[in-house]
Design an enzyme around this catalytic site. Structure first.
Site, short mmCIF file in Angstrom:
data_model
loop_
_atom_site.label_atom_id
_atom_site.label_comp_id
_atom_site.label_asym_id
_atom_site.label_seq_id
_atom_site.Cartn_x
_atom_site.Cartn_y
_atom_site.Cartn_z
CG ASN A 1 73.41 -4.40 -28.00
OD1 ASN A 1 74.50 -4.46 -28.44
ND2 ASN A 1 72.92 -5.20 -26.81
CD GLU B 1 76.43 -9.89 -28.53
OE1 GLU B 1 76.60 -10.94 -27.74
OE2 GLU B 1 76.30 -8.80 -28.14
CG ASP C 1 79.24 -12.76 -22.80
OD1 ASP C 1 79.54 -11.47 -22.22
OD2 ASP C 1 78.29 -12.90 -23.61
CD GLU D 1 75.24 -11.23 -19.49
OE1 GLU D 1 74.73 -11.65 -20.50
OE2 GLU D 1 76.06 -10.34 -19.56
NE ARG E 1 81.11 -3.83 -24.46
CZ ARG E 1 80.21 -4.61 -24.40
NH1 ARG E 1 79.53 -4.88 -25.60
NH2 ARG E 1 80.19 -5.50 -23.56
CD GLU F 1 82.56 -4.22 -21.32
OE1 GLU F 1 82.81 -3.32 -22.03
OE2 GLU F 1 81.67 -5.01 -21.12
CE LYS G 1 81.47 -8.38 -22.56
NZ LYS G 1 80.48 -9.52 -22.89
#
Length: 844
Positions: free
Chosen positions: A222, A303, A382, A410, A336, A404, A377
């Site tokens: 981001n 996002e 997530d 997280e 991504r 990824e 990913k």
């Protein structure tokens, strides 16, 4: 009695202290029983005298390693005497530096691929040849790893990386913070600029190089467009200088809207000539500061991030915008695949965030430039505790792809909980997607082998910080080590990599190796058990800190990580026949397996199917709801064994690391019970189905705080979410700075108990508590978890702040009076949940 010994051990020292900064590169002296060897080199020759060269670094590393492991202080030179290696030396360099007279054969040279190395050990003669400079350094690290593990075998082998892309992503912000900051503040940004002292940056590059990582994206996906200011470009040049001696290249994440936000343009349309020129000029300028820039990472249209879809352009248009100016410099564009709509409507039975990646990339395979790598990913949602493999890997046969993985935990305990991730990663890397009915392991797709792609590989979200352990926990570095080693060779086993890490990080003792290895291998299944199982995700709080339990947060929001739990059933229907159609995104053989209740693996049942709570599992015959109850109790029971197992290693690990790990394992054992009770209470309430073993909601050894006699300002409050407090309520003080008390007369039989107090450790204060039995102090504690735990903390009474403290070996007689005294601090009003008196062997 076991727990009492554990807690007393916290105060007892053992071996020399270590802070974890060297991680697996400790080069600790070998035990005498292992250090008997026939011969070692008597000198070191590193065939490059330039101090910024990885080959020069290899020479320095060999000197450091041999000195640390064996106490041998060898001389280091930079040229071969008479053009030939001496008989008792370790010589390291590139194929070109060795030259024809060195004895490096054509077969060896031709077998080496970029970054590869040849290592030959013949007694005291060691030859390390790299295809390039960093390959030579990798070979030196491999030789030292063998020695540090007491492997003195004569060997001769070539080792080439499985893929060219072996990068970490660091989600650092320019102000020094990190998104998901579990290892402390960032090590290279502060106050909007690159820091002056880049010592830690160089140390990190050394760690990464030792496991074969060749590039780092240094800023948050981001991205802040100000990374591109003149001052920051100069700073990036200094940062690249710190990385370069270890063969680690620097890359940066870009904000798609930079032409508009800092470039003075009215648009960031990827097909606009002015935008194209902006990125061409920026790229050229960056390469002036960082001539070996690895490339860019771009997160677009996800996002809230800007991207090409704003202008009805394709994602390929967006990726190629950056890839084309990079081509002139040999750079790579990592794009991504994390693109999805975060405003979905759960009332739409067909809505499914998991579908997003394939939908957004549909029709784009083969339309990306050759230096674009789509970064996917490992699962479609997530970084959950378990997900199916992302089906997008099967849709990119003409496009470079990378997987990824997340080293930073997280959704998986945020480094406060021991969770060794390599077994999870292997479930994806070793999964066969059966593209076109042929073997198609994910690891072969991302390395480029399955579809014969020139680029591909691995991206790991690491998020290291200034904490001495890099990640916030001594045990969490196992994940960083495993990521690097799997990126080099994804066919390696999680068990083998773990044993390497244990020996290099803690030592050779057999009991230590077996104990820590077994704990680590149990940790992921254990965490899955006490958080969320059967494919229902972790059931953590997805709207707040992503740490503690809050199953209700999974539903009734736009993020699409839904459980669709109601009074009758649970799970996402992702079938083609009746659900979102996600199962149909896989090749036919895999799709058919997931489509049917008769063939879907139990561990992914609720990922693919919505079923009644009474649905029975194929493997065990348990109902879904009873499996939830049983698994959550089993997970907490396993976590309860970890402190004692670690305590058995006292004296085998230096005191600082021993104490730090023990403290966290005791915390994890308590937080596992918070998880167990919260999830079980929530679904018992939701389903109205009782635990057939009578455990859920029944705690015969507890006394609820709200049932105690309250004085000094303690009052009863409801807790939200309700399931995160025992009995759904707690007590909090009403007067800051003055003590409140909760008192009870004990009705338990005479005996020796462990006293456990459940309380809430909020982030907005450091309250103090003390427990008294018949006015005699049993123990005291402070709510200071924000000072030593690495998770994102909460200011609320919830599953993030809920925790426990234990005082072992308390002698109790029926009728004794127990009093807990709490003194608030700041906004933390000394909250109490319950007390428990646990007989020996009772977990609660």
């Amino acid at each position: 009695m076991v727990m009492r010994r554990i807690l007393l051990a916290l105060a007892v020292g053992c071996a020399a202290a270590e802070d974890g900064l060297n991680a697996w590169l400790r080069y600790a002296p070998l035990p005498c029983s292992l250090s008997r060897h026939h011969s070692l080199p008597e000198s070191i020759i590193a065939l490059n005298s330039t101090t910024t060269s990885p080959v020069y670094s290899a020479g320095q590393e060999l000197h450091k390693g041999l000195l640390g492991i064996f106490g041998k202080n060898l001389t280091v030179s930079t040229s071969l005497p008479s053009g030939k290696p001496p008989s008792k030396a370790v010589v390291v360099g590139t194929v070109a530096a060795f030259g024809k007279s060195s004895g490096v054969g054509h077969d060896v040279a031709s077998a080496l691929e970029p970054d590869g190395f040849w290592l030959e050990v013949k007694g005291s003669m060691v030859t390390i040849v790299g295809q390039n400079e960093r390959g030579a350094l990798y070979g030196a690290f491999q030789y030292l790893s063998l020695l540090a593990r007491a492997d003195f075998s004569d060997v001769a082998f070539v080792s080439n990386p499985a893929a060219p892309v072996r990068w970490t992503n660091e989600w650092d912000n320019l102000d020094g913070s990190i998104e998901h900051q579990y290892g402390g503040p960032g090590i290279w940004f502060q106050g909007g600029h690159v820091v002056d002292d880049l010592t830690r940056a160089g140390q990190y590059a050394r760690l990464l190089s030792s496991v074969g990582i060749n590039a780092v994206i240094v800023n948050n996906v981001n991205a802040d467009a100000n990374i591109l200011t003149d001052a920051n470009m100069q700073g990036l040049g200094r940062l690249a200088d710190a990385f370069r001696p270890y063969g680690v290249q620097l890359g940066i994440a870009l904000n798609f809207a930079s032409p508009q936000s800092i470039g003075g343009l009215s648009t960031f349309d990827p097909l606009d000539p002015g935008v194209i020129q902006f990125w061409t000029d920026i790229t050229d300028k960056l390469y002036q500061h960082v001539p070996d820039l690895a490339g860019y990472l771009v997160k677009a249209n996800s996002e809230g991030q800007p991207g090409p879809l704003t202008y009805n352009r394709t994602l390929a248009d967006g990726a190629n915008l950056f890839a084309r100016p990079l081509q002139a410099h040999g750079g790579v564009l990592m794009f991504r695949a994390f693109v999805y709509n975060n405003n979905l409507n759960e009332s739409d039975w067909k809505a499914d965030r998991a579908n997003a990646a394939v939908q957004f990339f549909d029709g784009l395979d083969g339309k990306f430039e050759e230096n674009v790598v789509v970064q996917v990913k490992y699962g479609p949602i997530d970084f959950q505790v378990r997900e199916p493999t992302s089906p997008l890997f099967a849709h990119l046969s003409r496009t470079n792809a990378a997987i990824e993985l997340e080293v930073a935990q997280e959704y998986l305990g945020q480094q406060c909980h021991l969770v060794y991730l390599a077994p999870l990663w292997k479930t994806v890397l070793d999964f066969d997607l059966r593209v076109d009915g042929r073997p198609s392991l994910v690891r072969d797709i991302v390395t480029g082998r399955r579809f014969k792609r020139p680029l591909g590989g691995f991206a790991g979200v690491a998020n290291v910080g200034t904490h001495p352990t890099w990640l916030g926990s001594h045990l969490a570095t196992a994940n960083l080590y495993a990521f690097g080693r799997l990126a080099w060779d994804p066919s390696q086993t999680a068990e083998g990599l773990l044993d390497e890490w244990v020996v290099l990080t803690f030592g050779h003792d057999r009991h230590l190796r077996s104990t820590l290895s077994q704990m680590a291998l149990e940790s992921w299944p254990m965490y899955e058990n006490y958080t969320g199982n059967l494919g229902i995700q972790t059931l953590t709080d997805i709207l707040y800190t992503h740490y503690g339990p809050n199953p209700a947060s999974m539903d009734n929001n736009g993020w699409g990580q839904w459980t669709r739990a109601d009074a009758h059933g649970i799970g996402m229907d992702r079938t083609v026949s009746n659900g979102t159609g996600f199962a149909g995104q896989y090749p036919p053989e895999v799709a058919a397996m997931y489509e049917s209740l008769h063939t879907v693996p139990d561990e992914l049942l609720l990922w693919f199917h919505h079923v009644p709570y009474t649905q029975r599992l194929r493997t065990t015959g348990e109902t879904v709801i009873q499996h939830f109850y049983n698994a959550h109790y089993a997970g907490a029971e396993t976590a309860a064994t970890f402190p004692a197992r670690w305590a058995s290693l006292r004296g085998k690990v230096d005191s600082d690391r021993y104490d730090a790990v023990l403290r966290r394992l005791i915390y994890q054992a308590g937080h596992a019970i918070v998880w167990r009770d919260a999830i079980n209470e929530f679904y018992r309430n939701k389903s109205s189905i009782e635990d057939e073993r009578g455990r859920v909601g029944h705690h015969p050894w507890r006394v609820e705080a709200e049932d105690m006699t309250l004085a000094g300002g303690y009052s009863v409050v409801d807790v939200t979410p309700f399931e995160t407090a025992s009995g759904f309520r707690a007590v909090v003080a009403t007067k800051n700075g003055s003590a409140a008390t909760a008192t009870t007369t004990l009705r338990f039989p005479d005996g020796t108990y462990d006293l456990v107090v459940g309380y809430f450790d909020q982030a907005n204060g450091r309250s103090r508590w003390a427990a008294y039995l018949n006015d005699k102090l049993v123990g005291s504690w402070v709510g200071d978890g924000e000072d030593w735990l690495s998770h994102e903390h909460s200011t609320h009474l919830d599953g993030h702040s809920a925790t426990r403290v234990r005082f072992p070996g308390v002698k109790v007689r029926k009728g004794d009076v127990l009093r807990v005294e709490g003194t608030p601090d700041g906004g933390e009003m000394a909250p109490l949940d319950y007390v428990a008196l646990l007989p020996d062997g009772v977990i609660d």
